[in-house]
Each structure stands twice: as structure tokens, then as C-alpha cells.
Design a protein around this motif. Structure first.
Motif, PDB file in Angstrom:
ATOM      1  N   PHE A   1      14.292  43.799  13.862  1.00 24.40           N
ATOM      2  CA  PHE A   1      14.980  45.066  14.107  1.00 24.40           C
ATOM      3  C   PHE A   1      14.456  46.209  13.228  1.00 24.40           C
ATOM      4  O   PHE A   1      14.401  47.349  13.675  1.00 24.40           O
ATOM      5  N   ILE A   2      14.111  45.906  11.998  1.00 24.76           N
ATOM      6  CA  ILE A   2      13.779  46.952  11.014  1.00 24.76           C
ATOM      7  C   ILE A   2      12.729  47.958  11.489  1.00 24.76           C
ATOM      8  O   ILE A   2      12.963  49.164  11.376  1.00 24.76           O
ATOM      9  N   PRO A   3      11.582  47.539  12.022  1.00 25.67           N
ATOM     10  CA  PRO A   3      10.577  48.553  12.396  1.00 25.67           C
ATOM     11  C   PRO A   3      11.056  49.529  13.472  1.00 25.67           C
ATOM     12  O   PRO A   3      10.593  50.664  13.525  1.00 25.67           O
ATOM     13  N   PHE A   4      11.981  49.094  14.291  1.00 25.70           N
ATOM     14  CA  PHE A   4      12.503  49.959  15.351  1.00 25.70           C
ATOM     15  C   PHE A   4      13.678  50.813  14.859  1.00 25.70           C
ATOM     16  O   PHE A   4      13.831  51.961  15.250  1.00 25.70           O
ATOM     17  N   VAL A   5      14.506  50.231  14.003  1.00 19.57           N
ATOM     18  CA  VAL A   5      15.692  50.920  13.497  1.00 19.57           C
ATOM     19  C   VAL A   5      15.316  51.978  12.457  1.00 19.57           C
ATOM     20  O   VAL A   5      15.950  53.036  12.401  1.00 19.57           O
ATOM     21  N   LEU A   6      14.292  51.710  11.661  1.00 21.82           N
ATOM     22  CA  LEU A   6      13.902  52.635  10.584  1.00 21.82           C
ATOM     23  C   LEU A   6      13.684  54.069  11.064  1.00 21.82           C
ATOM     24  O   LEU A   6      14.303  54.993  10.523  1.00 21.82           O
ATOM     25  N   PRO A   7      12.857  54.311  12.085  1.00 23.87           N
ATOM     26  CA  PRO A   7      12.663  55.715  12.494  1.00 23.87           C
ATOM     27  C   PRO A   7      13.932  56.364  13.053  1.00 23.87           C
ATOM     28  O   PRO A   7      14.152  57.564  12.860  1.00 23.87           O
ATOM     29  N   VAL A   8      14.784  55.586  13.690  1.00 19.12           N
ATOM     30  CA  VAL A   8      16.042  56.134  14.207  1.00 19.12           C
ATOM     31  C   VAL A   8      16.945  56.540  13.040  1.00 19.12           C
ATOM     32  O   VAL A   8      17.567  57.607  13.065  1.00 19.12           O
ATOM     33  N   CYS A   9      16.987  55.713  12.011  1.00 16.23           N
ATOM     34  CA  CYS A   9      17.813  56.031  10.841  1.00 16.23           C
ATOM     35  C   CYS A   9      17.310  57.288  10.133  1.00 16.23           C
ATOM     36  O   CYS A   9      18.114  58.126   9.711  1.00 16.23           O
ATOM     37  N   VAL A  10      16.004  57.434  10.007  1.00 18.06           N
ATOM     38  CA  VAL A  10      15.441  58.647   9.404  1.00 18.06           C
ATOM     39  C   VAL A  10      15.809  59.863  10.258  1.00 18.06           C
ATOM     40  O   VAL A  10      16.221  60.904   9.739  1.00 18.06           O
ATOM     41  N   TRP A  11      15.659  59.718  11.564  1.00 15.81           N
ATOM     42  CA  TRP A  11      15.994  60.786  12.512  1.00 15.81           C
ATOM     43  C   TRP A  11      17.459  61.212  12.367  1.00 15.81           C
ATOM     44  O   TRP A  11      17.783  62.403  12.316  1.00 15.81           O
ATOM     45  N   VAL A  12      18.346  60.241  12.285  1.00 16.84           N
ATOM     46  CA  VAL A  12      19.780  60.514  12.188  1.00 16.84           C
ATOM     47  C   VAL A  12      20.104  61.241  10.886  1.00 16.84           C
ATOM     48  O   VAL A  12      20.808  62.255  10.881  1.00 16.84           O
ATOM     49  N   ALA A  13      19.604  60.730   9.770  1.00 18.48           N
ATOM     50  CA  ALA A  13      19.892  61.353   8.470  1.00 18.48           C
ATOM     51  C   ALA A  13      19.331  62.774   8.421  1.00 18.48           C
ATOM     52  O   ALA A  13      20.016  63.711   8.003  1.00 18.48           O
ATOM     53  N   TRP A  14      18.098  62.933   8.865  1.00 15.40           N
ATOM     54  CA  TRP A  14      17.446  64.249   8.867  1.00 15.40           C
ATOM     55  C   TRP A  14      18.200  65.243   9.758  1.00 15.40           C
ATOM     56  O   TRP A  14      18.491  66.363   9.350  1.00 15.40           O
ATOM     57  N   SER A  15      18.505  64.820  10.959  1.00 16.96           N
ATOM     58  CA  SER A  15      19.182  65.693  11.910  1.00 16.96           C
ATOM     59  C   SER A  15      20.563  66.090  11.411  1.00 16.96           C
ATOM     60  O   SER A  15      20.990  67.243  11.570  1.00 16.96           O
ATOM     61  N   ASP A  16      21.276  65.149  10.826  1.00 18.23           N
ATOM     62  CA  ASP A  16      22.623  65.462  10.352  1.00 18.23           C
ATOM     63  C   ASP A  16      22.567  66.447   9.184  1.00 18.23           C
ATOM     64  O   ASP A  16      23.420  67.319   9.073  1.00 18.23           O
ATOM     65  N   MET A  17      21.571  66.325   8.336  1.00 17.88           N
ATOM     66  CA  MET A  17      21.442  67.290   7.248  1.00 17.88           C
ATOM     67  C   MET A  17      21.003  68.657   7.774  1.00 17.88           C
ATOM     68  O   MET A  17      21.497  69.682   7.327  1.00 17.88           O
TER      69      MET A  17
END
Length: 161
Positions: free
Chosen positions: A11-27
Motif C-alpha cells: 500500500f505504501i507506494p500508492f498511499v504516500l503521494p495521496v497523503c502528500v497531496w492531502v496534507a499540501w492541499s489542506d494547508m
């Protein structure tokens, strides 16, 4: 950890970019994009059957429904945003029920660290100047995606080792 290490590593290689996207977008915009939430659910939908037994993979979807209902109740009460509720629901199938308490402790620690880091960054002109248009710098609310996304990622990383 109950989540199998093989599944976490897959899961990690696929989840990692989504998590970065979410944190960045929310900020940046104080919003978690629906496309990010859908991407996370799609990752579980597509990768999950290859790394988890099918009955286990299928039952984990119940977590999405339960967390979505709880999230919408909290949203209606003003405790968190709709995007936060949807992201938490999409992340829920990745988390095994036996690991829920540990995840809550992990989330609490990450939330405190994220809040302190965000507030320090927000008060530091040199850091604010690198992203001057970010809505989270001036919002009274905290971008919860900055804590939710790393909590999922660190949970998977801990399960992987």
C-alpha cells in the motif's frame, strides 16, 4: 500490528503521494480534494485483493461506512470538516480493528506535532513567505489533513516493519 507487513508494504507506494497531496492541499486551500479521497479508496479497492485474504479485504469496507457516518455526525456538529470526514472514511479500510487503539494514540501524537509545527511555521515570516497564498496561514481553523494523512502513512510504515 494486525495489518500484514506485506500488505502495508504494497500500500505504501500508492498511499504516500495521496497523503502528500492531502496534507499540501489542506494547508494551501483548507480543502481535501474529493479526487484524493477517491484515489485513496481506489488504492484499497485495487491493491487490497492482491495482498489481503478476500474475506478480510471485503469486511474492511465496513470500516469505511462506520467512519463515514461518525465523520458526518462530527461534521454536522462542527467538530471537523467534510473533507476530513471523507478522508478518514477512505483511510479506514486500511486499518485493522485490532490496531484502532494504537492508531488513535499515533494520531494524537501526530496531531499535536502537526498543530505545533503549523503554528510555528505560520508565525515564522521566512516560512510563510515561501507559500504566501496558503489559506491555512490566516484561517482560524487547523488543516486537519496535515495530521490525518501522516497518521495513515505512519500506521502503514509501522505495520511494514
Amino acid at each position: 500490528m494486525t495489518l500484514p507487513d506485506l500488505a502495508a508494504r504494497a500500500f505504501i507506494p500508492f498511499v504516500l503521494p495521496v497523503c502528500v497531496w492531502v496534507a499540501w492541499s489542506d494547508m494551501a486551500r483548507m480543502k481535501i480534494p474529493n479526487k484524493a479521497v477517491m484515489a485513496l479508496a481506489l488504492i484499497y479497492l485495487i491493491v487490497g485483493p492482491f495482498v489481503l485474504p478476500l474475506p478480510v479485504w471485503a469486511w474492511q469496507w465496513v470500516h469505511l461506512v462506520v467512519v463515514l457516518v461518525i465523520g458526518f455526525v462530527l461534521n454536522m456538529g462542527g467538530a471537523l470538516g467534510a473533507g476530513d470526514a471523507k478522508f478518514a472514511a477512505a483511510a479506514a479500510p486500511f486499518v485493522f480493528l485490532q490496531d484502532a487503539a494504537m492508531l488513535m494514540y499515533l494520531f494524537a501524537a501526530i496531531l499535536l506535532a502537526a498543530f505545533a509545527t503549523h503554528r510555528i511555521a505560520r508565525a515564522t515570516p521566512a516560512i510563510r513567505g515561501r507559500a504566501p497564498g496558503w489559506e491555512s496561514w490566516t484561517s482560524r481553523k487547523f488543516p486537519m489533513g496535515l495530521a490525518l494523512a501522516p497518521a495513515l502513512l505512519f500506521y502503514l510504515l509501522l505495520a511494514a516493519v
